[in-house]
Design a protein around this motif. Structure first.
Motif, PDB file in Angstrom:
ATOM      1  N   LYS A  62      80.003  75.049 107.250  1.00 38.65           N
ATOM      2  CA  LYS A  62      80.393  75.222 105.460  1.00 38.65           C
ATOM      3  C   LYS A  62      80.351  73.832 105.247  1.00 38.65           C
ATOM      4  O   LYS A  62      79.828  73.417 104.229  1.00 38.65           O
ATOM      5  CB  LYS A  62      81.317  76.060 105.259  1.00 38.65           C
ATOM      6  CG  LYS A  62      80.812  77.675 105.434  1.00 38.65           C
ATOM      7  CD  LYS A  62      82.156  78.361 104.775  1.00 38.65           C
ATOM      8  CE  LYS A  62      81.838  79.992 105.130  1.00 38.65           C
ATOM      9  NZ  LYS A  62      83.167  80.790 104.894  1.00 38.65           N
ATOM     10  N   GLN A  63      81.284  73.160 106.054  1.00 40.01           N
ATOM     11  CA  GLN A  63      81.748  71.572 105.270  1.00 40.01           C
ATOM     12  C   GLN A  63      80.116  70.749 105.772  1.00 40.01           C
ATOM     13  O   GLN A  63      79.964  70.143 104.601  1.00 40.01           O
ATOM     14  CB  GLN A  63      82.740  71.129 106.230  1.00 40.01           C
ATOM     15  CG  GLN A  63      82.918  69.736 105.969  1.00 40.01           C
ATOM     16  CD  GLN A  63      84.329  69.051 106.514  1.00 40.01           C
ATOM     17  OE1 GLN A  63      84.535  69.611 107.863  1.00 40.01           O
ATOM     18  NE2 GLN A  63      84.788  67.989 106.362  1.00 40.01           N
ATOM     19  N   GLN A  70      75.229  68.642  98.733  1.00 42.73           N
ATOM     20  CA  GLN A  70      75.543  67.451  97.839  1.00 42.73           C
ATOM     21  C   GLN A  70      74.569  66.376  97.794  1.00 42.73           C
ATOM     22  O   GLN A  70      74.252  65.704  96.922  1.00 42.73           O
ATOM     23  CB  GLN A  70      77.152  67.012  98.008  1.00 42.73           C
ATOM     24  CG  GLN A  70      78.095  68.192  97.441  1.00 42.73           C
ATOM     25  CD  GLN A  70      79.373  67.680  98.116  1.00 42.73           C
ATOM     26  OE1 GLN A  70      79.738  66.883  98.600  1.00 42.73           O
ATOM     27  NE2 GLN A  70      80.363  68.415  97.327  1.00 42.73           N
ATOM     28  N   SER A  71      74.522  65.854  99.065  1.00 43.38           N
ATOM     29  CA  SER A  71      73.365  64.754  99.022  1.00 43.38           C
ATOM     30  C   SER A  71      72.076  65.105  98.689  1.00 43.38           C
ATOM     31  O   SER A  71      71.190  64.240  98.218  1.00 43.38           O
ATOM     32  CB  SER A  71      73.399  64.257 100.604  1.00 43.38           C
ATOM     33  OG  SER A  71      72.783  65.285 101.419  1.00 43.38           O
ATOM     34  N   MET A  72      71.556  66.506  98.886  1.00 43.69           N
ATOM     35  CA  MET A  72      70.344  67.000  98.396  1.00 43.69           C
ATOM     36  C   MET A  72      70.297  66.779  96.771  1.00 43.69           C
ATOM     37  O   MET A  72      69.364  66.679  96.135  1.00 43.69           O
ATOM     38  CB  MET A  72      70.079  68.312  99.029  1.00 43.69           C
ATOM     39  CG  MET A  72      69.550  68.046 100.570  1.00 43.69           C
ATOM     40  SD  MET A  72      69.206  70.040 100.911  1.00 43.69           S
ATOM     41  CE  MET A  72      67.453  70.128 100.229  1.00 43.69           C
ATOM     42  N   VAL A  73      71.336  67.186  96.342  1.00 43.68           N
ATOM     43  CA  VAL A  73      71.236  67.354  94.697  1.00 43.68           C
ATOM     44  C   VAL A  73      71.511  65.743  94.218  1.00 43.68           C
ATOM     45  O   VAL A  73      70.725  65.636  93.442  1.00 43.68           O
ATOM     46  CB  VAL A  73      72.954  67.763  94.328  1.00 43.68           C
ATOM     47  CG1 VAL A  73      73.119  67.617  92.884  1.00 43.68           C
ATOM     48  CG2 VAL A  73      72.859  69.441  94.544  1.00 43.68           C
TER      49      VAL A  73
END
Length: 152
Positions: A62-63, A70-73
């Motif tokens: 999950k982490q 987050q990096s994709m966002v």
């Protein structure tokens, strides 16, 4: 007495041997129960360790998912910003190209008007030259009719 001690020792050993044979049945049952309990405890411990491992693995998964999402966002935001910047630059370039084409069209129209006026002036000049030439020719003929010049 030494003999009686030896015989007493033998009797005690025999009795202990008998007790141990009788105790062997009880001991084997106890050993089996104890081994089954150890096996059950080992299974419980193994299952507990597996459960803990799976929980840790799931938490790490999950982490990792959260970090990568987050990096994709962030990457998608950067791509969106780059696209928006390109659209603004493309629109500005299109505006500059359009204004250049309008300037070319206006200059072309102005040049065509100038060429048309020059052609009209040329036609008028030709007509004036023809008229003046005709008048000069008439004048010369009239001059020549009124006076005869001889060329010697």
């Amino acid at each position: 007495m030494a003999q009686s001690r030896n015989s007493k020792q033998k009797d005690d050993d025999f009795q202990l041997s008998q007790q141990s044979n009788e105790d062997d049945g009880v001991s084997q049952d106890a050993i089996i129960i104890l081994m089954n309990q150890m096996k059950s405890d080992r299974e419980k411990s193994r299952k507990k360790k597996e459960t803990e491992f799976l929980k840790k693995a799931q938490a790490a998964y999950k982490q990792t998912l959260v970090a990568h999402s987050q990096s994709m966002v962030i990457a998608l935001d950067e791509m969106q910003q780059a696209y928006e910047m390109w659209r603004v630059e493309e629109a500005a370039s299109s505006d500059r190209i359009r204004s250049l084409w309008l300037a070319i069209a206006a200059e072309s129209t102005r040049t065509k008007d100038i060429i048309d006026r020059l052609a009209l002036l040329e036609d008028e000049s030709k007509e004036q030259v023809e008229l003046l030439s005709a008048e000069a020719s008439k004048s010369r003929q009239q001059c020549l009719k009124g006076k005869h010049y001889s060329i010697l």
